[in-house]
Design an enzyme around this catalytic site. Structure first.
Site: not given
Length: 944
Positions: A372, A463
């Site tokens: 993140e 991803y």
């Protein structure tokens, strides 16, 4: 030579011109906002400075009002959640939903009007009173009011813990491709302009706040410090005040309550988010980089204190690691916020300089903080269009995160194979799913719009496959070259909006190679490198093999049981694994301890997969005991059956992989050999006696089935037409199911309709009616002796007393009551029948079993039906018969127990005359539904 120089300088000139012609808009925001933590609302005032750096004159500007995504269940956000099999928002109450309103927009002090997008209530089109010329700016101001939703997706609140994201009117991005207005969605992120932010946040003084940017000041007051107004003369926001109109329309915090006003600034960012909670434990530190010092903060909730004990260490490692990969972190601060545990289901989410973490283990927390925080480089600074090219952020970030994991949590290849270790940290679950999707031709290209992906493909492709592709690119050009590519890419396109072609251009510039072959793979499906999918065959004992590197032959013990064979023990040898193999086999011999027989099952299948179809050709065989009789010599006579079934099944999927509907066409034949009783009379000179023995009866049932089903999460339905044909009959049955969700989506009411027709192929006589009796249609749910294809599991298939005789299967009219001991059963027909079955969950507040520590859903059922014979003169029953009662469902409807409480008089009379005392328990029936235990969430997209 001159021609070569001409071409060279032409290319050079086009590159220079391209760089000179590049432009991007800038939008600066000044916002005053106050949080009302009693009503969970925001009252604000915004000034937007819109700088038109484009060569175009703008007559309008699109604005995002993303809080309106939570206004009702007809928004794009709501529909997208349903596609992802989530119903929590759809069935939420109004108090958990949100919206934004009270806009009064002025442009350069002139009132302006706007149009609401006809398809998206969270997008408006602001009509500029005066067209905005190139290289000029407009000052847009408006008050706004937000009712914060419960945190269903990335932002909102959970009680008085606030995650304030996507909360203010925001300009949509305009670039050389035009406007990019986009509704808010949970799958697919953002594409925003860069700008400078000054944000004044007023809220009760006992709250702690983490936010994008730097905290400039904090002031305490007992007065209401609510959104300021726009000063028409100075073109600046005036001192905060509360307009009279808003006083009348908004519930405000009492003026005697102590408040604080926090002022934050953030420059050159694409968004502003803030998080507030009275319980935050704040950790502060600094991170020293080569270029500057970064302030670091961790905002930790007490309930997560142990989990976040090393969070600052993780944060610092992440900033240093990504700085080494791309270049120094350019912002002055970085923060991590822990979310309440009730929001752990919410995905962690990044914003400029701050991220919300929703992880449950320390190892996951470490890796996810890195991921993140890494988005600051890839989402906040390399601000790509994530709706059109999500892989440029998420996939690239996963590629770097893998490097982080490998450094700090290297995989022990002796204990875990990539694709098998489901620890979560190593992303193996998604990678395992990716390999299955590719093998079954259910994958999608890397470069698609976010909304085009199915739920499983979004994680697996965006991803995982992107990270695989980048690893392959790195292997081809070398680790050092790949590192230079990343650093040059960040240097050249930081604080811009690069496209896929820009990444390719940088990679080719660094390597001096034409990489078109590699970059074309982002537009293709299938394996990135087919040479990597060569598999060896291995034998696995006890624990089945799961990874994608081998063809496994699995050997493990199994056991079974029925009333005649008793406990059966044996072994199963098979090659079933995910992804499903083109050739599959299963052999399962079982020794029956009760009948002393060798039973078992076997199956072979050949599969052919395409994106839209699955063709399965199979042959199966099974053998087990179905009845027993006492012979008088203490040795029971065991009757058995053998079944061989050749089958061809074609499944046709929707061309849109996001949809859950499919057609299933199947043709199969049941070659059956069944033991029957054989009574022989033997006469001797001294006596005559009967001998009980068995004889085999062989017969054939052909079946054609056509079905359609839509396994969507909301209001799923299916329909199936089955035609069975024997030597003396044709039997046609239509079954339709429709599920009406309520509450949390999992509970609801199911309506089942059945209509059937029976046709004799030979003249109808008393004998032919007797011989075909087991195939006749029946309002009552069939018992084991009526399961003529032996397709269902019965504990005691031919029992006529005791609890084993009370097992039923879902077919035909599916009544839960019956008249089994009558010669002519009520509701049985050799012509036609129709039935409607209703069953539904009893809400917890009315369910007396809800007080138990284990959830046991209590349902009601109601059946009504009619049949041909009921419409004849002197019928044994009324034209319509019914039953109703309570249903106890266990193991997710794998076992259902039915308690009839009401039924037609004809059933009541039968029970009184035949069942005797304690007849209530004798009317109870149960059903074992093994198909309910299949992993349906996966099978929505995979052929299981």
């Amino acid at each position: 030579m001159r021609y070569f120089l001409f071409i060279f300088f032409s290319i050079l000139l086009s590159v220079v011109n391209g760089q000179q012609n590049y432009w991007q808009q800038q939008v600066n925001y000044t916002i005053n906002v106050q949080l009302d933590d009693v009503n969970n609302t925001l009252t604000g005032f915004e000034q937007m400075e819109y700088l038109n750096n484009s060569p175009d004159t703008l007559g309008f500007i699109y604005l995002h009002l993303w809080q309106n995504a939570y206004k009702n269940d007809r928004t794009t956000f709501s529909e997208q959640l349903l596609h992802s099999d989530r119903t929590d928002f759809y069935f939420s109450n109004d108090d958990k939903r949100g919206f934004i309103n009270q806009l009064d927009i002025k442009v350069n002090n002139t009132p302006a009007v706007f149009e609401t997008d006809s398809a998206h209530i969270d997008i408006i089109k602001l009509l500029l009173p005066t067209p905005l010329a190139p290289h000029s700016k407009a000052i847009i101001s408006t008050p706004f009011f937000v009712k914060l939703p419960y945190n269903f997706s990335r932002g909102g609140h959970a009680g008085q813990s606030y995650q304030i994201t996507q909360w203010y009117p925001k300009a949509a991005l305009y670039d050389s491709h035009g406007w990019h207005p986009m509704p808010y969605t949970d799958q697919g992120e953002f594409y925003n302009d860069f700008g400078d932010y000054t944000v004044h946040i007023a809220l009760p003084a006992n709250y702690k706040v983490g936010a994008t940017g730097l905290l400039l000041s904090r002031e305490e007051t007992t007065a209401n410090v609510l959104p300021a107004a726009f000063d028409n003369n100075s073109n600046k926001i005036k001192k905060p005040f509360f307009p009279k109109k808003q006083v009348e329309e908004t519930t405000v915090v009492a003026s005697s309550r102590k408040l604080q006003t926090l002022t934050y600034t953030a420059n050159n960012v694409t968004d502003f988010a803030w998080f507030a909670d009275k319980r935050f434990i704040v950790k502060a530190d600094t991170i020293q980089l080569a270029s500057h010092t970064v302030k670091a903060f961790c905002y930790i909730l007490p309930e997560n204190a142990e989990l976040y004990a090393h969070s600052m260490q993780f944060l610092k490692k992440a900033v240093h690691f990504y700085s080494n990969q791309f270049g120094d972190y350019p912002y002055p601060s970085v923060s991590v916020v822990s979310c309440p545990q009730e929001l752990f289901r919410v995905t962690s989410m990044e914003y400029p300089m701050i991220t919300l973490m929703c992880e449950e283990t320390e190892m996951e927390l470490d890796a996810t903080i890195a991921h993140e925080v890494g988005h600051n480089w890839l989402q906040a600074i390399l601000a790509t269009n994530e709706r059109d090219h999500a892989w440029m952020d998420e996939g690239f970030n996963t590629f770097i995160e893998r490097k982080y994991r490998q450094r700090y949590y290297p995989i022990d290849e002796t204990k875990a194979i990539k694709g098998v270790d489901f620890s979560g940290l190593n992303g193996a679950g998604a990678h395992f799913l990716l390999n299955n999707l590719i093998a079954l031709h259910k994958d999608q290209p890397i470069d698609l719009t976010s909304k085009a992906y199915s739920f499983n493909n979004y994680g697996a492709i965006v991803y995982e496959k992107t990270a695989d592709w980048l690893e392959q690119l790195e292997k081809e050009i070398g680790v050092d070259a790949m590192h230079r590519v990343m650093q040059l890419y960040f240097k050249n396109y930081g604080f811009k909006h690069p496209q896929p072609a820009d990444l390719k251009q940088v990679a080719e510039r660094v390597t001096g190679k034409d990489l078109s072959y590699q970059f074309n793979k982002i537009y293709q499906t299938g394996w990135l490198d087919s040479s990597t999918i060569k598999k060896t065959t291995q034998l696995k004992i006890l624990i089945p093999g799961l990874d994608n590197k081998h063809h496994y032959i699995n050997l493990s013990p199994i056991a079974g049981y029925n009333s005649y064979d008793k406990i059966m023990i044996g072994a199963v040898l098979h090659n079933y694994q995910l992804p499903l193999q083109k050739f599959q086999f299963l052999v399962a011999p079982l020794y029956a301890t009760g009948s002393s027989k060798l039973n078992g099952a076997a199956r072979i299948a050949v599969n052919r997969f395409t994106q839209k179809q699955w063709l399965e050709t199979s042959l199966s065989a099974v053998s087990y005991s179905i009845n027993q009789f006492e012979t008088g010599n203490n040795k029971p006579l065991i009757l058995g059956m053998q079944r061989i079934v050749p089958s061809v099944k074609l499944t046709i999927y929707n061309k849109d992989l996001r949809e859950k509907d499919k057609w299933v066409l199947q043709a199969r034949s049941f070659l059956l050999k069944e033991d029957l009783l054989d009574f022989t009379t033997i006469t001797t000179p001294t006596d005559t006696f009967d001998v009980l023995d068995k004889k085999a009866s062989a017969y054939l049932i052909n079946q054609l089935a056509v079905g359609y089903e839509n396994n969507r999460i909301l209001y799923p339905y299916n329909a199936r037409l089955i035609i069975d044909q024997g030597s003396k009959f044709i039997r046609v049955g239509f079954t339709g199911n429709y599920f009406f969700n309520y509450k949390n989506g999992e509970q609801g009411i199911n309506a089942r309709f059945f209509a059937g027709k029976f046709v004799y192929l030979t003249p109808k006589t008393f004998l032919s009616a007797y011989e075909t009796g087991r195939y006749h249609l029946n309002l009552s749910a069939p018992k084991g002796n009526e399961d003529y294809t032996f397709s269902n599991y019965f504990i005691g298939r031919n029992e006529f007393e005791g609890f084993k005789s009370q097992q039923v299967m879902e077919r035909d009219g599916f009544f839960k009551v019956g008249t089994d001991l009558l010669g002519n059963k009520i509701g049985k027909s050799d012509d036609w029948i129709m039935a409607l079955n209703i069953s539904g969950n009893i809400p917890d507040k009315y369910n007396p079993l809800s007080i138990l520590p284990v959830a046991i859903p209590l349902k009601f059922f109601f059946d009504i039906g009619t049949y041909s014979e009921a419409w004849q003169d002197n019928a044994a029953s009324g034209r319509f018969v019914y039953d109703a009662g309570l249903q106890l469902s266990l193991l997710k409807d794998g076992i259902n127990i039915y308690f009839p409480l009401l039924y037609s008089k004809v059933y009541g009379d039968y029970y009184k005359s035949t069942l005797g005392d304690k007849r209530f328990w004798k009317t109870v029936s149960f059903n074992i539904n093994l198909s309910a235990l299949r992993p349906n969430n996966i099978s929505r997209e995979l052929p299981l």
